[in-house]
Motif scaffolding. Sequence first.
Motif, short mmCIF file in Angstrom:
data_model
loop_
_atom_site.label_atom_id
_atom_site.label_comp_id
_atom_site.label_asym_id
_atom_site.label_seq_id
_atom_site.Cartn_x
_atom_site.Cartn_y
_atom_site.Cartn_z
N GLU A 106 1.00 -1.03 -0.04
CA GLU A 106 0.00 0.24 0.02
C GLU A 106 0.93 1.15 0.02
O GLU A 106 2.05 1.01 0.50
N SER A 107 0.43 2.22 -0.82
CA SER A 107 1.17 3.45 -0.71
C SER A 107 1.14 4.44 0.55
O SER A 107 -0.34 4.19 0.98
N SER A 108 1.79 5.25 0.70
CA SER A 108 1.54 6.08 1.95
C SER A 108 0.34 7.13 1.60
O SER A 108 0.31 7.54 0.63
N LEU A 109 -0.34 7.58 2.52
CA LEU A 109 -1.41 8.52 2.47
C LEU A 109 -0.56 9.97 2.41
O LEU A 109 -1.25 10.87 1.75
N THR A 110 0.51 10.20 2.81
CA THR A 110 1.15 11.35 3.04
C THR A 110 2.14 11.49 1.89
O THR A 110 2.50 12.92 1.51
N ASN A 111 2.53 10.65 1.16
CA ASN A 111 3.50 10.62 0.03
C ASN A 111 3.50 9.36 -0.72
O ASN A 111 3.70 8.23 -0.40
N SER A 112 3.10 9.90 -1.90
CA SER A 112 2.58 8.56 -3.00
C SER A 112 4.14 7.66 -3.22
O SER A 112 4.08 6.68 -3.85
N ASP A 113 5.35 8.35 -3.15
CA ASP A 113 6.44 7.77 -3.47
C ASP A 113 6.71 6.65 -2.21
O ASP A 113 7.50 5.63 -2.48
N ILE A 114 6.17 6.59 -1.19
CA ILE A 114 6.59 5.80 -0.02
C ILE A 114 5.46 4.68 -0.09
O ILE A 114 4.26 4.70 0.07
N ILE A 115 6.09 3.29 -0.26
CA ILE A 115 5.20 2.06 -0.44
C ILE A 115 5.54 0.99 0.86
O ILE A 115 6.50 1.14 1.47
N PHE A 116 4.25 0.81 1.48
CA PHE A 116 4.56 -0.03 2.67
C PHE A 116 4.28 -1.58 2.01
O PHE A 116 3.22 -1.79 1.65
N VAL A 117 5.11 -2.59 2.74
CA VAL A 117 5.06 -3.99 2.34
C VAL A 117 4.50 -4.44 3.76
O VAL A 117 5.21 -4.62 4.77
N LYS A 118 3.13 -5.23 3.74
CA LYS A 118 2.65 -5.75 4.98
C LYS A 118 2.97 -7.37 4.83
O LYS A 118 2.49 -7.90 3.81
N LEU A 119 3.52 -7.89 5.93
CA LEU A 119 3.97 -9.41 5.80
C LEU A 119 2.86 -9.98 6.89
O LEU A 119 2.98 -9.46 8.15
N HIS A 120 2.74 -11.21 6.59
CA HIS A 120 1.91 -12.23 7.70
C HIS A 120 2.26 -13.60 7.50
O HIS A 120 2.52 -14.13 6.34
#
Length: 939
Positions: free
Chosen positions: A136-150
């Motif tokens: 998911e991309s950040s709400l404040t900066n579209s250049d930042i991507i979060f990778v969520k792991l489970h």
Amino acid sequence: EGREDLQVNQLETQIWIKPDIQKTDVDFSEILNAIQEIANNVNIFFDELEGVNSPSKDDDSLLHHGNLTSTSDDASRLEVVGEEVPDKNKTSGLYFRDGKCRIDYILVYRKSNPQTEKREVFERNIRAEGLQMEKESSLTNSDIIFVKLHAPWEVLGKYAELMNVRMPFRRKIYYLHRRYKFMNRIEKQISRFRGWLPRKPMKLDKETLPDLEENDCYTAPFSQQRIHHFIIHNKDTFFNNATRSRIVHHILQRVKYEEGKNKIGLNRLLSNGSYEAAFPLHEGSYRSKNSIKTHGAENHRHLLYECWASWGVWYKYQPLDLVRRYFGEKIGLYFAWLGWYTGMLFPAAFIGLFVFLYGVTTLNHCQVSKEVCQATDIIMCPICDKYCPFMRLSDSCIYAKVTHLFDNGATVFFAVFMAVWATVFLEFWKRRRAVIAYDWDLIDWEEEEEEIRPQFEAKYSKKERMNPISGKPEPYQAFADKCSRLIVSASGIFFMICVVIAAVFGIVIYRVVTVSTFAAFKWALIRNNSQVATTGTAVCINFCIIMLLNVLYEKVALFLTNLEQPRTESEWENSFTLKMFLFQFVNLNSSTFYIAFFLGRFTGHPGAYLRLINRWRLEECHPSGCLIDLCMQMGIIMVLKQTWNNFMELGYPLIQNWWTRRKLRQEYGTQGKTSFPQWEKDYNLQPMNAYGLFDEYLEMILQFGFTTIFVAAFPLAPLLALLNNIIEIRLDAYKFVTQWRRPLASRAKDIGIWYGILEGIGILSVITNAFVIAVTSDFIPRLVYAYKYGPCAGQGEAGQKCMVGYVNASLSVFLVSDFENRSEPTSNGSEFSGSPLKYCRYRDYRDPPHSPVPYGYTLQFWHVLAARLAFIIVFEHLVFCIKHLISYLIPDLPKDLRDRMRREKYLIQEMMYEAELERLQKERKERKKNGKSYHNEWP
């Protein structure tokens, strides 16, 4: 195709060698279980093929901009038909979009980062290991991507078994020790007395804390084959969040991102900038609209804030089990040690305060201070060249009284007590650590074989040899290369110590020069207190130099440690810790050592002063002694240092986080931050210090040095340390819970190299306190006078009546006409008697000017010197014998704990045997029920 065939062959091998399938007496239920497991493996296999052949996950089409819960290409596969998912899970920011898969780890990168290929390979291999992923991309900066792991249950079980994670499998059985009648009577009397006291106000409310099951159960290394032995109420919560994150981190550290034997692990991707950050999530907000007493805690983070990090619970014990569960054993051990140290400071602070109050109550009965205050006819020689005037001894009356507050008859007792206290503290900490290690399942835990540092591999990749433990080839550092690097590093350490000595030399020159300047000052207040003004300003300047040099030392220590090329991270950490402690200890205490043991010792005498570079006259002690200078040095440095450290620990992160929140409010309004998902909130927090707990430990160890090394000169040091630590515990707790990202939960058995440093400080404190009492204070000269030269000489008494005439006996006479030209004062002293002075007095044991050997040492000087040396030897040997005796008498392992460990080992063996027997009997009954019975079966 070749790669897929290879994976199919590996899968077939895994299927057909399963021990469950090879049994000859497998019933129908076991066949169904095996088929179900095969189906799961096939699903994982096709998932891996999908991961290999799927497009890059860095593709923007797979990102969901602006959504709090993003979609995933695996979402449809994860949802189960007919199962309801709470809406709270979907909006909390702690789960995937399906609301079932909890986020165990977060990776952060920027789309503009050029390391795309490495990241793609790394994420493909992550999915191949069985981890599930969303982006998911950040709400404040579209250049930042979060990778969520489970991590699914199968992955957690597999790696928990590989990592020997201990999990609960049976409730503990508590039993009472056999007590003697006498002990029972004593306990009854104590309990009756406790009935009049408040009901344990320092203990936390048990109803508030959750039932931490792992602390009430026997544990064993997790095994999938014996999974029926473990207490599993819910597979989603069987492994707590800290353990899940640790398992995921373990996997990420062993996943390749490029072809090559060394192209592996998350740490390398963080160091080369492929990922910007990696962290586990906090368990939600630490605040709640509802009261914890009426509605309970929202999560463990909220519970920690209310019961641990809040200022309202400063007098309560710490919930160490909850701290360990949330942050891991390593951080839990730090707070356990800090709490134990703070608790042990209570008796030291009480005794120190008693020594100070004893000085206050006996102040009016002190013969020495009385004589100083009444000595209006004794004129002292100037303490500096030219501008310093003659002064009456009675002018130092206040300083004589203040000196008595710290230097009185109870000082020696307090010095012995603190030396013994340091030993008792360390010995009982070993016992406390053993209990904690038992409760937290760290007794049998051994550190894994550490990975080699990437820098070491890059430097010595050409030379390899076999590792005797793993049997694998690894980079090798030649002995000559290692020795040469250690020599260069030691030379750098020696050079930096010389820099510290040069800084102290500069402070000495400042004191020598400014004492004359302040003596000629226009303001009468400064002119009349020139020596105190000199000492105070010198201490403040010294503190500023200390803080500036600390910044330099950190860079030098980092450079020298990297120059040594340590093989593993723990070796690097130990080497860096030792250098930083050595630098900061010398930097912080060098001026204190100068004041304690050198100030006023080598000044010469009037008419023949020793000079620095044949120019500046060395500084003399105040007529009341040098102890007041040492007290000022310790008090100012200790207060300023602790205040600065507390500000940097909490104030700096608070300011940074406030600035981040301010920018977000300006861009998104006041409601914007509340709608951010948890990963975005945590990303905006400050990362934990790059050196882990190093700064926290270093601050406390340096404080421990201040509390013990010169405590004979400053009995209030333990009290100041106690007050600081009560605040420090809550400051650190607040920082960990609210201002920092959640650190990775890591395990540790003890506090590491810091324990050896504490033992070294304890030994050094005995030596320094012996010298402070013998050399810095006037305890020995007073004792010699009372027994040898006073009114009670030869009577074996040493009361206040025996000290009559001590001040006059400790001062020597100087002929004013014998002054050197550059030392002769501008005033002739006529303001005292109406005519020029012929004689003045100074502190020393020397003959009068008209004796056969003018200004030679008297016999009393040699008696005092011999007594000082004898006291140092006797004091050190006595205290060291007491320390070793206490260390011998106090076992490292409490007897009741040793019995509990033996009983637990016996009960675990019995339980495992009973559980296995119960399983076999159950299988036998099922076989008989299905008509499959065999002869000669066991049992």
